[in-house]
Scaffold this active site. Structure first.
Site, mmCIF file in Angstrom:
data_model
loop_
_atom_site.group_PDB
_atom_site.id
_atom_site.type_symbol
_atom_site.label_atom_id
_atom_site.label_comp_id
_atom_site.label_asym_id
_atom_site.label_seq_id
_atom_site.Cartn_x
_atom_site.Cartn_y
_atom_site.Cartn_z
ATOM 1 N N ARG A 106 -32.067 52.893 -11.446
ATOM 2 C CA ARG A 106 -33.447 52.529 -10.721
ATOM 3 C C ARG A 106 -33.769 53.357 -9.641
ATOM 4 N NH1 ARG A 106 -33.808 50.091 -14.936
ATOM 5 N NH2 ARG A 106 -33.965 47.920 -15.289
ATOM 6 N N HIS A 118 -38.272 57.868 -17.588
ATOM 7 C CA HIS A 118 -37.453 56.503 -17.679
ATOM 8 C C HIS A 118 -37.139 56.164 -19.158
ATOM 9 C CE1 HIS A 118 -36.624 52.036 -16.074
ATOM 10 N NE2 HIS A 118 -35.931 52.507 -17.378
HETATM 11 P P1 NDP Z 1 -23.626 46.039 -16.162
HETATM 12 O O1 NDP Z 1 -23.992 44.879 -15.301
HETATM 13 O O2 NDP Z 1 -22.604 46.079 -17.182
HETATM 14 O O3 NDP Z 1 -22.431 46.972 -15.072
HETATM 15 C C1 NDP Z 1 -22.900 47.283 -13.679
HETATM 16 C C2 NDP Z 1 -21.756 47.832 -12.921
HETATM 17 O O4 NDP Z 1 -22.007 48.137 -11.788
HETATM 18 C C3 NDP Z 1 -20.558 47.175 -12.946
HETATM 19 O O5 NDP Z 1 -19.407 48.016 -12.905
HETATM 20 C C4 NDP Z 1 -20.442 46.422 -11.808
HETATM 21 O O6 NDP Z 1 -19.245 46.289 -11.098
HETATM 22 C C5 NDP Z 1 -21.209 47.694 -10.837
HETATM 23 N N1 NDP Z 1 -21.667 47.034 -9.596
HETATM 24 C C6 NDP Z 1 -22.496 46.165 -9.363
HETATM 25 N N2 NDP Z 1 -22.774 45.962 -8.001
HETATM 26 C C7 NDP Z 1 -21.947 46.720 -7.530
HETATM 27 C C8 NDP Z 1 -21.655 46.964 -6.235
HETATM 28 N N3 NDP Z 1 -22.377 46.373 -5.136
HETATM 29 N N4 NDP Z 1 -20.969 47.865 -5.763
HETATM 30 C C9 NDP Z 1 -20.207 48.566 -6.728
HETATM 31 N N5 NDP Z 1 -20.341 48.471 -8.026
HETATM 32 C C10 NDP Z 1 -21.010 47.449 -8.327
HETATM 33 O O7 NDP Z 1 -24.877 47.107 -16.343
HETATM 34 P P2 NDP Z 1 -25.168 47.975 -17.445
HETATM 35 O O8 NDP Z 1 -23.844 48.971 -17.553
HETATM 36 O O9 NDP Z 1 -25.383 47.482 -18.633
HETATM 37 O O10 NDP Z 1 -26.543 48.679 -16.833
HETATM 38 C C11 NDP Z 1 -26.455 49.311 -15.412
HETATM 39 C C12 NDP Z 1 -28.075 49.601 -15.016
HETATM 40 O O11 NDP Z 1 -28.571 50.724 -15.785
HETATM 41 C C13 NDP Z 1 -28.971 48.308 -15.181
HETATM 42 O O12 NDP Z 1 -28.963 47.308 -14.319
HETATM 43 C C14 NDP Z 1 -30.212 49.159 -15.383
HETATM 44 O O13 NDP Z 1 -30.735 49.044 -13.935
HETATM 45 C C15 NDP Z 1 -30.071 50.593 -15.555
HETATM 46 N N6 NDP Z 1 -30.534 51.000 -17.111
HETATM 47 C C16 NDP Z 1 -31.324 51.803 -17.061
HETATM 48 C C17 NDP Z 1 -32.020 52.245 -18.264
HETATM 49 C C18 NDP Z 1 -32.807 53.538 -18.443
HETATM 50 O O14 NDP Z 1 -33.483 53.820 -19.562
HETATM 51 N N7 NDP Z 1 -33.014 54.371 -17.312
HETATM 52 C C19 NDP Z 1 -31.519 51.546 -19.492
HETATM 53 C C20 NDP Z 1 -30.727 50.680 -19.417
HETATM 54 C C21 NDP Z 1 -30.073 50.158 -18.068
HETATM 55 P P3 NDP Z 1 -18.398 45.061 -11.622
HETATM 56 O O15 NDP Z 1 -17.551 45.901 -12.911
HETATM 57 O O16 NDP Z 1 -17.344 44.929 -10.806
HETATM 58 O O17 NDP Z 1 -18.927 43.984 -12.203
HETATM 59 C C1 OXD Z 2 -33.279 48.548 -18.963
HETATM 60 C C2 OXD Z 2 -34.171 49.629 -18.724
HETATM 61 O O1 OXD Z 2 -32.754 48.028 -17.853
HETATM 62 O O2 OXD Z 2 -34.649 49.981 -19.894
HETATM 63 O O3 OXD Z 2 -32.867 48.066 -19.764
HETATM 64 O O4 OXD Z 2 -34.455 50.347 -17.725
#
Ligand code: NDP
Ligand code: OXD
Length: 306
Positions: A221, A269
């Site tokens: 993000r 994006h």
């Molecule tokens: P998940 O919820 O599966 O994974 C999130 C990861 O971040 C987990 O490993 C979590 O730790 C870690 N995390 C969360 N908070 C913290 C913190 N404070 N400190 C350290 N680690 C942290 O999410 P996804 O992998 O599915 O997606 C990640 C992000 O990617 C989405 O939230 C979205 O914003 C972005 N995204 C962007 C897209 C794009 O097109 N640009 C498309 C899809 C997603 P833990 O394992 O301990 O829970």
């Molecule tokens: C998502 C994205 O969060 O597309 O899936 O950014």
């Protein structure tokens, strides 16, 4: 059953058709103020009014992985808010990040501009061990990306909130692991959810801890990154550049300096798009599971914010 669709910026009809095909007997309609209460909601950045009016919901399905926009709303307690889990996004994200890492490491951007000038020039091969990649966020997307980078024999490390074990990836966790994670990374990939804990996580003092010649890939993000801090560190020579897919304001405004910065690559994006058919199949499967009283994956934890 009634399903209400409230997805900003999304062409509704193909979604309505797909949801209707999955639930032939259901009423599936685009929400507007005053519509009757639905059982399930399919949403992307809905307004607060939608949540306030839809008081009979049994489940709210977000058609993306990130729920940061939803988490800014007052949501009813006790109703599952369910994010997409993978639904075809992890392979796209892996392609995007590996492409960005390899393009930077192999200097393909330099070769492209040489070719445009008709120049046949070699660059000195660079060593993978000099380009350790740090992946912030080891969830559905980050884990697959880390494993793929390790397959390309980059030294890979990951950082998450709770401790993780991933073969071929050195895992750090929590505040305690953050400094060592940054200090041993040269290329930094952000795949964190946007929460109060992770907002502005890529700022001057954190990016300055990357190894000299660092490179930033932000695919999570825009609010994870402080734009001016990134540019100052590139312009000072500490960072080599960045590939950015997400921005504080989207579309990225025409006057934003990222567009013209020679060391910054911008994409709109698009690193991992929501794939409609996969997403509808996943949501339909989860609605059926909820109706049977079974648990579903991808339920958002309101306290963690993701
Ligand atoms: P998940 O919820 O599966 O994974 C999130 C990861 O971040 C987990 O490993 C979590 O730790 C870690 N995390 C969360 N908070 C913290 C913190 N404070 N400190 C350290 N680690 C942290 O999410 P996804 O992998 O599915 O997606 C990640 C992000 O990617 C989405 O939230 C979205 O914003 C972005 N995204 C962007 C897209 C794009 O097109 N640009 C498309 C899809 C997603 P833990 O394992 O301990 O829970
Ligand atoms: C998502 C994205 O969060 O597309 O899936 O950014």
């Amino acid at each position: 059953m009634r399903i209400s669709f409230c997805c900003t910026g999304t062409k509704a009809q193909p979604w309505l058709d797909g949801l209707h095909a999955a639930f032939p007997g259901a009423e599936v309609e685009v929400w507007s103020a005053g519509k009757p209460p639905a059982d399930y909601a399919v949403v992307w950045t809905p307004p607060q009014q939608f949540i306030d009016e839809q008081t009979q919901l049994k489940g709210i399905f977000n058609i993306g992985a990130g729920v940061d926009a939803l988490m800014t709303l007052r949501l009813p307690s006790g109703i599952p808010v369910v994010r997409l889990d993978d639904a075809g996004m992890s392979v796209q994200m892996t392609e995007y990040v590996c492409h960005a890492v390899i393009r930077h490491f192999r200097e393909f951007d330099g070769y492209e501009s040489d070719a445009a000038q008709g120049k046949w020039t070699y660059r000195k091969p660079r060593m993978r061990q000099d380009f350790p990649v740090g992946v912030m966020g080891l969830g559905i997307l980050g884990e697959r990306v880390s494993r793929a980078l390790a397959q390309f024999e980059f030294p890979v490390q990951g950082w998450s909130r709770s401790a993780r074990t991933i073969p071929g990836v050195q895992c750090f966790s929590g505040e305690a692991g953050f400094n060592d994670f940054l200090a041993t990374s040269r290329i930094l990939v952000c795949l964190l959810p946007l929460t109060p804990d992770t907002e502005n996580i890529m700022r001057h003092d954190t990016l300055a801890r990357l190894q000299p010649g660092g490179y930033v890939i932000n695919v999570a993000r825009g609010h994870h990154l402080v734009d001016n801090d990134l540019m100052a560190l590139i312009d000072s020579g500490h960072l080599a550049g960045a590939t950015l897919d997400v921005f504080r304001t989207e579309p990225l405004p025409a006057e934003h300096p990222f567009w013209t910065h020679p060391n910054i690559t911008v994409t709109p994006h698009t690193s991992a798009r929501t794939l409609r058919e996969e997403s509808i199949a996943q949501i339909a499967g989860k609605i059926r599971a909820l109706q049977r009283g079974e648990p579903v994956a991808g339920v958002v934890n309101h306290l963690r914010g993701y």
